[in-house]
Motif scaffolding. Structure first.
Motif, PDB file in Angstrom:
ATOM      1  N   UNK A  15       0.828  -1.210   0.000  1.00  0.00           N
ATOM      2  CA  UNK A  15       0.000   0.000   0.000  1.00  0.00           C
ATOM      3  C   UNK A  15       0.861   1.259   0.000  1.00  0.00           C
ATOM      4  N   UNK A  16       1.938   1.244   0.786  1.00  0.00           N
ATOM      5  CA  UNK A  16       2.838   2.398   0.824  1.00  0.00           C
ATOM      6  C   UNK A  16       3.565   2.576  -0.508  1.00  0.00           C
ATOM      7  N   UNK A  17       3.977   1.479  -1.129  1.00  0.00           N
ATOM      8  CA  UNK A  17       4.639   1.574  -2.431  1.00  0.00           C
ATOM      9  C   UNK A  17       3.675   2.108  -3.492  1.00  0.00           C
ATOM     10  N   UNK A  18       2.423   1.691  -3.423  1.00  0.00           N
ATOM     11  CA  UNK A  18       1.433   2.207  -4.372  1.00  0.00           C
ATOM     12  C   UNK A  18       1.245   3.708  -4.191  1.00  0.00           C
ATOM     13  N   UNK A  19       1.207   4.163  -2.937  1.00  0.00           N
ATOM     14  CA  UNK A  19       1.085   5.601  -2.679  1.00  0.00           C
ATOM     15  C   UNK A  19       2.316   6.350  -3.180  1.00  0.00           C
ATOM     16  N   UNK A  20       3.503   5.775  -2.969  1.00  0.00           N
ATOM     17  CA  UNK A  20       4.734   6.411  -3.446  1.00  0.00           C
ATOM     18  C   UNK A  20       4.745   6.493  -4.969  1.00  0.00           C
ATOM     19  N   UNK A  21       4.240   5.449  -5.632  1.00  0.00           N
ATOM     20  CA  UNK A  21       4.185   5.454  -7.094  1.00  0.00           C
ATOM     21  C   UNK A  21       3.243   6.545  -7.597  1.00  0.00           C
ATOM     22  N   UNK A  22       2.103   6.686  -6.941  1.00  0.00           N
ATOM     23  CA  UNK A  22       1.150   7.739  -7.307  1.00  0.00           C
ATOM     24  C   UNK A  22       1.787   9.110  -7.168  1.00  0.00           C
ATOM     25  N   UNK A  23       2.506   9.330  -6.069  1.00  0.00           N
ATOM     26  CA  UNK A  23       3.137  10.627  -5.849  1.00  0.00           C
ATOM     27  C   UNK A  23       4.274  10.872  -6.836  1.00  0.00           C
ATOM     28  N   UNK A  24       5.091   9.841  -7.094  1.00  0.00           N
ATOM     29  CA  UNK A  24       6.256  10.004  -7.959  1.00  0.00           C
ATOM     30  C   UNK A  24       5.862  10.263  -9.406  1.00  0.00           C
ATOM     31  N   UNK A  25       4.770   9.650  -9.852  1.00  0.00           N
ATOM     32  CA  UNK A  25       4.347   9.806 -11.245  1.00  0.00           C
ATOM     33  C   UNK A  25       3.419  10.992 -11.460  1.00  0.00           C
ATOM     34  N   UNK A 184      -8.674  11.715   5.505  1.00  0.00           N
ATOM     35  CA  UNK A 184      -7.617  12.209   4.622  1.00  0.00           C
ATOM     36  C   UNK A 184      -7.728  13.704   4.367  1.00  0.00           C
ATOM     37  N   UNK A 185      -8.913  14.169   4.038  1.00  0.00           N
ATOM     38  CA  UNK A 185      -9.093  15.590   3.728  1.00  0.00           C
ATOM     39  C   UNK A 185      -8.799  16.452   4.963  1.00  0.00           C
ATOM     40  N   UNK A 186      -9.346  16.051   6.094  1.00  0.00           N
ATOM     41  CA  UNK A 186      -9.153  16.824   7.320  1.00  0.00           C
ATOM     42  C   UNK A 186      -7.689  16.827   7.767  1.00  0.00           C
ATOM     43  N   UNK A 187      -6.961  15.760   7.448  1.00  0.00           N
ATOM     44  CA  UNK A 187      -5.562  15.662   7.868  1.00  0.00           C
ATOM     45  C   UNK A 187      -4.622  16.455   6.975  1.00  0.00           C
ATOM     46  N   UNK A 188      -5.096  16.897   5.810  1.00  0.00           N
ATOM     47  CA  UNK A 188      -4.265  17.722   4.944  1.00  0.00           C
ATOM     48  C   UNK A 188      -3.667  17.013   3.761  1.00  0.00           C
ATOM     49  N   UNK A 189      -4.254  15.883   3.349  1.00  0.00           N
ATOM     50  CA  UNK A 189      -3.744  15.180   2.181  1.00  0.00           C
ATOM     51  C   UNK A 189      -3.918  16.011   0.914  1.00  0.00           C
ATOM     52  N   UNK A 190      -4.887  16.896   0.916  1.00  0.00           N
ATOM     53  CA  UNK A 190      -5.112  17.736  -0.258  1.00  0.00           C
ATOM     54  C   UNK A 190      -6.271  17.218  -1.086  1.00  0.00           C
ATOM     55  N   UNK A 191      -6.242  17.522  -2.366  1.00  0.00           N
ATOM     56  CA  UNK A 191      -7.377  17.197  -3.218  1.00  0.00           C
ATOM     57  C   UNK A 191      -7.070  16.075  -4.199  1.00  0.00           C
ATOM     58  N   UNK A 192      -6.078  15.246  -3.894  1.00  0.00           N
ATOM     59  CA  UNK A 192      -5.852  14.090  -4.754  1.00  0.00           C
ATOM     60  C   UNK A 192      -7.106  13.218  -4.757  1.00  0.00           C
ATOM     61  N   UNK A 193      -7.528  12.743  -5.928  1.00  0.00           N
ATOM     62  CA  UNK A 193      -6.849  12.686  -7.224  1.00  0.00           C
ATOM     63  C   UNK A 193      -7.175  13.858  -8.165  1.00  0.00           C
ATOM     64  N   UNK A 194      -7.891  14.865  -7.685  1.00  0.00           N
ATOM     65  CA  UNK A 194      -8.150  16.008  -8.578  1.00  0.00           C
ATOM     66  C   UNK A 194      -6.866  16.777  -8.876  1.00  0.00           C
ATOM     67  N   UNK A 195      -5.916  16.706  -7.955  1.00  0.00           N
ATOM     68  CA  UNK A 195      -4.609  17.328  -8.151  1.00  0.00           C
ATOM     69  C   UNK A 195      -3.530  16.341  -7.721  1.00  0.00           C
ATOM     70  N   UNK A 196      -2.314  16.454  -8.287  1.00  0.00           N
ATOM     71  CA  UNK A 196      -1.233  15.543  -7.874  1.00  0.00           C
ATOM     72  C   UNK A 196      -0.876  15.741  -6.409  1.00  0.00           C
ATOM     73  N   UNK A 197      -0.273  14.718  -5.826  1.00  0.00           N
ATOM     74  CA  UNK A 197       0.198  14.800  -4.447  1.00  0.00           C
ATOM     75  C   UNK A 197       1.521  15.548  -4.389  1.00  0.00           C
ATOM     76  N   UNK A 198       1.631  16.473  -3.447  1.00  0.00           N
ATOM     77  CA  UNK A 198       2.922  17.102  -3.171  1.00  0.00           C
ATOM     78  C   UNK A 198       3.696  16.226  -2.183  1.00  0.00           C
ATOM     79  N   UNK A 199       4.948  16.546  -1.982  1.00  0.00           N
ATOM     80  CA  UNK A 199       5.764  15.757  -1.052  1.00  0.00           C
ATOM     81  C   UNK A 199       5.202  15.816   0.370  1.00  0.00           C
ATOM     82  N   UNK A 200       4.863  17.000   0.905  1.00  0.00           N
ATOM     83  CA  UNK A 200       4.272  17.022   2.253  1.00  0.00           C
ATOM     84  C   UNK A 200       2.959  16.239   2.333  1.00  0.00           C
ATOM     85  N   UNK A 201       2.135  16.337   1.295  1.00  0.00           N
ATOM     86  CA  UNK A 201       0.874  15.596   1.302  1.00  0.00           C
ATOM     87  C   UNK A 201       1.114  14.093   1.254  1.00  0.00           C
TER      88      UNK A 201
END
Length: 239
Positions: A15-25, A184-201
């Protein structure tokens, strides 16, 4: 590392690798997908509960790990059980669209509770419990048919008590997990998947995944260790 620990914690790593792949791409809704896939995945539930996508990865990796891990099942049963289990979890999670019966059960339960004037936190807890129960049932059946013994090794009554305790612990872990992943939204993940994930997110997202899924991984590790030990003690009766 012991095989039972690999089976227990490989899903969280996946699951963590999948999240990292989403962020990296930089994957988001702007990524070109076939229209049929876009219609199935993009929508209300992915916008509101984006981390459920990684819970699906967790479940799929759990089934594959069990199929490849120690246990009494034959190779044909592992293959058939794995295919059936994956189909069951994916159907519960993605039919008719993303979220499937799992998130719809949680949303309906929590929504009805809130409309009946329950406090938001209680309605949210009930919705998380309903989603966890649906998800856990599909995942548990998938694991059971893939690579688990069919006969109790220490008597029916003791086996029932042990299994009931195990099921309750796993359900509680998933309940906590779904409650955490839903923030996720309340914690500050942002608006993914409407926008890409930043490093902090991505850091926040990874922290939520670990917080939400680690308890289930720990319980799975403890139960898997007991199961593997019983197989070594009395392999004949485990078949």
């Amino acid at each position: 590392m012991r095989p039972d620990l690999l089976v227990a914690f490989a899903p969280l790593v996946a699951a963590l690798l999948a999240a990292a792949l989403v962020a990296a791409t930089g994957f988001d809704q702007g990524t070109a997908l076939p229209p049929a896939l876009q219609a199935r995945f993009y929508g209300f539930f992915l916008d509101q509960y984006p981390l459920f996508a990684f819970a699906i990865v967790y479940a799929a990796a759990r089934i594959l790990a069990v199929a490849l891990g120690p246990g009494p099942a034959s190779v044909p049963r592992r293959v058939v059980g794995c295919v059936f289990g994956l189909a069951l979890v994916l159907a519960a999670s993605l039919h008719p669209t993303f979220g499937g019966l799992v998130l719809r059960a949680g949303f309906a339960t929590g929504g009805i509770g809130f409309l009946n004037q329950l406090p938001f936190w209680l309605a949210y807890a009930l919705g998380s419990a309903a989603a966890a129960a649906m998800f856990g049932t599909a995942l548990g059946l998938a694991v059971l048919v893939t690579n688990r013994g069919q006969r109790p090794r220490e008597g029916w009554w003791r086996a029932i008590r042990s299994n009931v305790a195990s099921v309750l612990l796993r359900f509680l872990a998933l309940w906590v997990g779904f409650a955490v992943l839903g923030l996720a939204r309340e914690a500050g993940v942002g608006f993914w998947p409407r926008r890409p994930l930043s490093i902090p997110q991505f850091g926040i997202l990874a922290g939520l995944l670990v917080t939400g899924l680690f308890p289930h991984s720990v319980i799975t590790a403890l139960r898997s260790h007991t199961y593997s030990r019983n197989l070594l003690i009395n392999p004949a009766r485990s078949r």
